[in-house]
Design an enzyme around this catalytic site. Structure first.
Site, short mmCIF file in Angstrom:
data_model
loop_
_atom_site.label_atom_id
_atom_site.label_comp_id
_atom_site.label_asym_id
_atom_site.label_seq_id
_atom_site.Cartn_x
_atom_site.Cartn_y
_atom_site.Cartn_z
CG ASP A 61 -2.21 -0.74 1.14
OD1 ASP A 61 -2.62 -0.71 0.08
OD2 ASP A 61 -2.47 -1.31 2.20
NE ARG A 79 1.01 0.32 4.25
CZ ARG A 79 0.25 0.71 5.12
NH1 ARG A 79 0.59 1.14 6.13
NH2 ARG A 79 -1.10 0.25 4.86
NE ARG A 101 -6.11 5.63 2.30
CZ ARG A 101 -6.71 4.55 2.45
NH1 ARG A 101 -7.74 4.28 3.49
NH2 ARG A 101 -6.56 3.77 1.54
CE LYS A 110 -5.86 1.87 -1.93
NZ LYS A 110 -4.69 1.42 -0.84
CG HIS A 111 -10.94 1.42 -1.12
ND1 HIS A 111 -10.49 2.69 -0.83
CD2 HIS A 111 -10.15 0.34 -0.53
CE1 HIS A 111 -9.51 2.58 -0.31
NE2 HIS A 111 -9.19 1.21 0.09
CG HIS A 140 -9.12 -0.41 8.56
ND1 HIS A 140 -9.54 0.45 7.61
CD2 HIS A 140 -8.05 -1.35 7.94
CE1 HIS A 140 -8.48 0.43 6.58
NE2 HIS A 140 -7.96 -0.24 6.80
CG ASP A 149 -10.24 -3.23 1.59
OD1 ASP A 149 -9.05 -3.46 1.84
OD2 ASP A 149 -10.76 -2.24 1.94
#
Length: 559
Positions: free
Chosen positions: A276, A284, A345, A375-376, A388, A460
């Site tokens: 990601d 990351r 985002r 996405k998404h 989440h 996802d």
């Protein structure tokens, strides 16, 4: 008495003989008249007209890459040869990586990529004279589907010919409609080398290997361990994802990924290695790499060139470490200011901005030979719950979604999106029972049929609270595949890979999922790997300095 009977019999015989002679004369006269009339009809040479092609002729020609009465050979004829034969097209439209040449006077549209004909669409009278039952009676189609086009619902019959060409017949209405409509058009295309290689590779796989290819697992720690090795060697996973807690340094990340590639040596297909990397708050990257600004910052600037450059930088960064897939860009329209999971985002709350910049970012990632995941789907921007943690619900109709959330995805698909991630969102006006990631109405109905997406569909993360609070991960995985999903993201707890694998295999063995549908998914996954030339070759030591300089240039523009 006997003499009288004999006379009557003789008289009857005479009458019957006379009648026979008269009838024979009339029949001969009628035959002569018919022959005379036929002799007066213009011959084929006199009219200049030729009889139309038979279905056998159409199929035989298509098996050689042509349609009847056309000089164009799909996969061989060049753009220059088309214009030499037919003149300049009346219209030319750029379409992603290729373009289309329109010849309305011929009722033909030619697709071109890399200067070679990729497909030919014909609505000529010699094609539209065939009816639906004519075609299916001549040969059973390999695939029947319902498709939504701008001018209504269509029934689509697909035939693979000579293992190389695909002939698609399109008729008005749905497959269940009564009647026997005439064809609207046919489309003849050629399988790419990626498609042909994918079919060959999948045909050689065992059932275990196929099921493993549909799992995109997670890893623990920062180096190879028994759980990761088992996921690769025992369960044949199609891909693995790394998160921030798996990344310590650039050197360590490259080393870990190289260890995964080496462990995959005995499997029939290379690993998808994903991350990601969106820039901004979702990054990351190791300390050696500078992160890009948020998508919102780029959206505020609203410069497509900057978005494309940001995409190329994302591609370079992940490639430098040895990844081949980036779960980016986010195409959600952030229409809910209280959204706890999307926020910056997203490129913003304006649909046009999100669409334009998101697609440019996708193309930038692809430009570097990295697989981009949009996405998404069908849009996470109007949620008030973090998926989440729990399952969000968006109470919108399909029409409302098409006017806002779905706009960027529809355009991105038309512009060449390869992979679409499905969100864990409940849309009760579309499917009251399952979230989008498990919904046949969403995955097959909207994404596949209405939006004609033929790429890879990935869920996802199935370990998110939106799923685990409602379902077992194993049951969710099976339902996602039944709904039309290809790849199952199981991003946390490597031990769950075995659970998902076992449940999927059992579903195939008991007939709940057909092996044909497994083959279709694995072919799409394998074709994706072939297209991007994914390899298990080790990655060399990284150097982020040149890339960091490009990041700094972007940061200056958005500051």
């Amino acid at each position: 008495m006997l003499n009288r009977i004999a006379k009557i019999i003789v008289l009857l015989l005479v009458l019957l003989g006379s009648a026979f002679i008269v009838l024979s004369f009339w029949d001969k006269e009628a035959s002569d008249q018919q022959a005379d009339e036929q002799s007066k009809q213009p011959t084929e040479e006199e009219t200049g007209e030729e009889p139309g092609p038979t279905l056998e002729t159409v199929f035989d020609s298509a098996g050689g890459g042509k349609l009847p009465d056309s000089p164009v050979v799909v996969g061989k004829t060049s753009n220059e040869e088309v214009t030499a034969a037919w003149g300049e097209p009346e219209d030319t439209v750029d379409e992603g990586t290729g373009r289309s040449l329109t010849y309305p006077s011929r009722d033909v549209v030619i697709g071109i990529a890399a200067d070679i004909v990729t497909d030919i669409r014909s609505s000529q009278e010699n094609i539209t004279s065939f009816h639906r039952e004519d075609v299916t009676s001549f040969q059973d189609p390999g695939e029947v589907e319902q498709r939504q086009e701008e001018n209504g619902t269509k029934t689509v019959f697909t035939y693979t010919l000579a293992d190389e060409y695909v002939l698609t017949w399109v008729f008005p209405g749905s497959p269940d409609d009564a009647g026997n409509p005439a064809a609207e058009y046919v489309l003849l295309s050629k399988k790419t080398s990626s498609e042909q290689n994918a079919e060959r590779i999948v045909n050689e796989m065992s059932l275990d290997e196929k099921i493993g290819q549909m799992i995109f697992g997670g890893v623990s720690g920062t180096q190879m361990n028994p759980e990761t090795r088992s996921a690769i060697e025992e369960y044949h996973v199609g891909g693995l994802i790394m998160f921030g807690n798996n990344v310590v340094s650039a050197e360590q990340t490259v080393s870990f990924l190289n260890e995964m590639k080496a462990a995959n040596e005995g499997n029939p297909s290379p690993l998808l290695l994903g991350v990601d990397e969106e820039g901004g708050t979702v990054t990351r990257m190791p300390p050696e790499a500078n992160s890009l600004p948020t998508s919102r910052s780029i959206g505020n600037l609203n410069d497509p060139e900057v978005a494309f450059t940001a995409g190329t930088i994302l591609g370079e960064q992940v490639q430098e470490l040895g990844f081949n897939l980036d779960f980016a860009p986010v195409l959600d329209v952030n229409s809910n200011p209280n959204n706890p999971v999307i926020g910056d985002r997203s490129f913003g709350s304006n649909t046009e901005v999100v669409t334009n910049l998101g697609i440019q970012t996708m193309k930038g990632i692809q430009e570097e030979g990295i697989i981009s995941v949009i996405k998404h789907f069908p849009g996470h921007g109007d949620t008030g719950v973090d998926s989440h943690l729990n399952l969000p619900q968006v109470d919108k109709s399909y029409e409302e979604l098409r006017e806002l959330e779905l706009v960027p995805f529809k355009q991105a698909i038309e512009e060449g999106a390869d992979v679409t991630m499905i969100a864990h969102i409940l849309l009760p006006q579309i499917d009251q029972n399952y979230p989008a990631s498990m919904s046949e109405e969403v995955i097959t109905g909207i994404l596949r049929e209405d939006y004609d997406f033929d790429g890879v569909v990935i869920t996802d993360d199935l370990t998110m609270g939106a799923i685990t609070n409602q379902y077992s991960i194993a049951d969710a995985a099976v339902q996602s595949v039944k709904a039309g999903g290809d790849l199952l993201l199981v991003a946390h707890d490597p031990n769950l890979v075995a659970v998902v694998f076992d449940e999927l295999k059992a579903a195939v063995e008991n007939g709940e999922i057909s092996e044909d549908s497994i083959d279709e998914s694995v072919e799409r996954i394998t074709e994706l790997k072939e297209k991007y030339q994914v390899s298990d070759e080790p990655t060399e030591a990284p150097d982020f300095q040149p890339i960091n300089e490009k990041v700094e240039a972007i940061l200056e523009k958005v500051s």
